[in-house]
Design an enzyme around this catalytic site. Structure first.
Site, PDB file in Angstrom:
ATOM      1  N   GLY A 137      -9.998  -0.760   5.838  1.00  0.00           N
ATOM      2  CA  GLY A 137     -10.933   0.151   4.884  1.00  0.00           C
ATOM      3  C   GLY A 137     -12.616   0.286   5.346  1.00  0.00           C
ATOM      4  O   GLY A 137     -13.070   1.195   5.164  1.00  0.00           O
ATOM      5  N   VAL A 190     -14.848  -3.593  -2.758  1.00  0.00           N
ATOM      6  CA  VAL A 190     -14.428  -2.228  -3.127  1.00  0.00           C
ATOM      7  C   VAL A 190     -13.601  -1.577  -1.878  1.00  0.00           C
ATOM      8  O   VAL A 190     -14.362  -1.460  -1.064  1.00  0.00           O
ATOM      9  CB  VAL A 190     -15.424  -1.421  -3.756  1.00  0.00           C
ATOM     10  CG1 VAL A 190     -14.804   0.127  -3.919  1.00  0.00           C
ATOM     11  CG2 VAL A 190     -15.847  -1.765  -5.109  1.00  0.00           C
ATOM     12  N   THR A 195      -4.043   4.492   5.463  1.00  0.00           N
ATOM     13  CA  THR A 195      -4.128   3.189   5.208  1.00  0.00           C
ATOM     14  C   THR A 195      -4.561   2.344   6.365  1.00  0.00           C
ATOM     15  O   THR A 195      -4.515   2.916   7.622  1.00  0.00           O
ATOM     16  CB  THR A 195      -2.530   2.729   5.062  1.00  0.00           C
ATOM     17  OG1 THR A 195      -2.534   1.388   4.923  1.00  0.00           O
ATOM     18  CG2 THR A 195      -1.630   3.171   6.099  1.00  0.00           C
ATOM     19  N   THR A 201       0.742  -1.104   0.033  1.00  0.00           N
ATOM     20  CA  THR A 201      -0.009  -0.118  -0.015  1.00  0.00           C
ATOM     21  C   THR A 201       0.992   1.164  -0.018  1.00  0.00           C
ATOM     22  O   THR A 201       1.792   1.382   0.641  1.00  0.00           O
ATOM     23  CB  THR A 201      -0.810   0.035   1.302  1.00  0.00           C
ATOM     24  OG1 THR A 201      -1.723  -1.266   1.172  1.00  0.00           O
ATOM     25  CG2 THR A 201      -1.708   1.418   1.181  1.00  0.00           C
TER      26      THR A 201
END
Ligand code: ASP
Length: 185
Positions: free
Chosen positions: A106, A81, A103, A52
């Site tokens: 999510g 997603v 980060t 990431t």
């Protein structure tokens, strides 16, 4: 743009991590499992470049920009997603306030629209960048159980990089040459 072969993205460490987490039917952040780093056939750490990546920038005209690239959570459901591509969740920039890249887990970032929240706290509540980021990462996210952190820069070039996890690879460079690279607190 030229498409790369799938094999180009293969990484031994992440493969081990996926096999391991699949047994538990859970999902996981790529940097949560450090034990996969010490598998005997692991390749040289210099070759690890597919993780990431978040970035934020302020240019000489006062334009703010943010970008986030991620492979998502390890063992995520097909078609998931993540927050990185949702403006306001994992990524946000506004020339009136700041640029933010997150980060971490999510789902929590999407639910709380965290990147926009940092900007909104500055715009509507008059908080400084440091206070707004602290409010979201250390208070709000910790309350709901969301693990992660951010990098952010404001219109004056102030920088903050708080996180509520064990550590996060981060760094900055200013136009006067000041720079730093950090992992832990
Ligand atoms: N935020 C990413 C996601 O949930 C994961 C990460 O930051 O590594 O998809």
């Amino acid at each position: 743009m030229k498409f790369a072969e799938t094999s180009y993205f293969f990484e031994q460490k992440r493969w081990y991590q996926l096999l391991k987490i699949k047994k538990t039917e859970q999902i996981q952040l790529d940097y949560s499992d450090t034990t996969s780093l010490i598998e005997p056939t692991d390749i040289d750490l210099k070759d690890k470049k597919f993780v990431t990546v978040g970035l934020v920038a302020l240019d000489q005209y006062g334009n703010l920009a943010a970008g986030t690239s991620t492979g998502g959570m390890t063992n995520k459901k097909f078609g998931r997603v993540g927050d990185a591509s949702i403006i306001g969740a994992g990524t946000y920039a506004n020339n009136k306030t700041c640029a933010v890249s997150f980060t971490g887990h999510g789902e929590f970032f999407i639910r709380s629209l965290v990147a926009y929240d940092v900007s909104a706290l500055m715009e509507y509540k008059g908080l400084s960048l440091v206070d707004a980021a602290h409010e979201v990462v250390i208070k709000k996210l910790v309350t709901v159980g969301g693990e992660g952190g951010l990098i952010a820069i404001d219109t004056k070039g102030n920088i903050t990089m708080p996180f509520n996890s064990g550590g996060t690879y981060r760094g900055f460079m200013k136009s006067d040459g000041t720079k730093d690279i950090l992992i832990y607190k």
